[in-house]
Design a protein around this motif. Sequence first.
Motif, PDB file in Angstrom:
ATOM      1  N   PHE A   7       0.942  -0.896  -0.161  1.00  0.00           N
ATOM      2  CA  PHE A   7      -0.176   0.078   0.012  1.00  0.00           C
ATOM      3  C   PHE A   7       0.672   1.357  -0.407  1.00  0.00           C
ATOM      4  N   GLU A   8       0.576   2.368  -0.205  1.00  0.00           N
ATOM      5  CA  GLU A   8       1.311   3.461  -0.870  1.00  0.00           C
ATOM      6  C   GLU A   8       0.732   4.401   0.665  1.00  0.00           C
ATOM      7  N   ASP A   9       2.312   4.760   0.972  1.00  0.00           N
ATOM      8  CA  ASP A   9       2.135   5.728   2.397  1.00  0.00           C
ATOM      9  C   ASP A   9       1.663   7.162   2.655  1.00  0.00           C
ATOM     10  N   PHE A  10       0.592   6.906   2.904  1.00  0.00           N
ATOM     11  CA  PHE A  10       0.479   8.739   2.796  1.00  0.00           C
ATOM     12  C   PHE A  10       0.715   9.610   4.416  1.00  0.00           C
ATOM     13  N   SER A  11       1.454   8.721   5.515  1.00  0.00           N
ATOM     14  CA  SER A  11       1.990   9.665   6.339  1.00  0.00           C
ATOM     15  C   SER A  11       2.594  10.749   6.057  1.00  0.00           C
TER      16      SER A  11
END
Length: 199
Positions: A7-11
Amino acid sequence: MALADLFEDFSTPVETGDQFRMMSDTALEDHRLAAFEQGYKAGWDDAVSSQTEAHGRITEALMQSIEDLSFTYHEALAGMQVSTEPLLRALVEKVLPRALHDTLGLHLTERLTEMATAAAGQPVTVTVAPEDAKALQGAFQNRFPVDVELRQDPALTGGQVRLGIGQAETECDCDALIAEIGDSVDAYFHHVREAERHG
């Protein structure tokens, strides 16, 4: 393979130099609180500014209303004062002379009573113009313990009276009194007209 790789990291990364690093939960919460406080302060300042502006508009409108009301009041007062002029002039020119003439005997009686108290037992004389003698003929009968002698003097005009008890003598001039009242009325209305002309 780890779950984080799928999954893409949105932090939110924080840039330090050439590298990015993740913001901790505490730093993120501090950042959010600072943004909230800044927004709250901006909203508060805007509300205070709006309230001050609205208060200024209300005050200005109120002051304008008071000015308009004051102007209307002074305009109405000036109009009322001018409209009373004919009434006052009629009083001074017609009613007052007649009233003074009709009550001249009463006024003279009061004045003679004062003088007689001060000089008891002295001869009393009332000298009037010939046109007033008839009206005053019976005015003093049975009013004093001494006789009052009524004299006529052609040098006196109507409304002028000279009272004498012994050596003491005083003059009453009803016409001069009426003229003085008339002058006061003239001066008053001159002032009213000047005030109306100059605002």
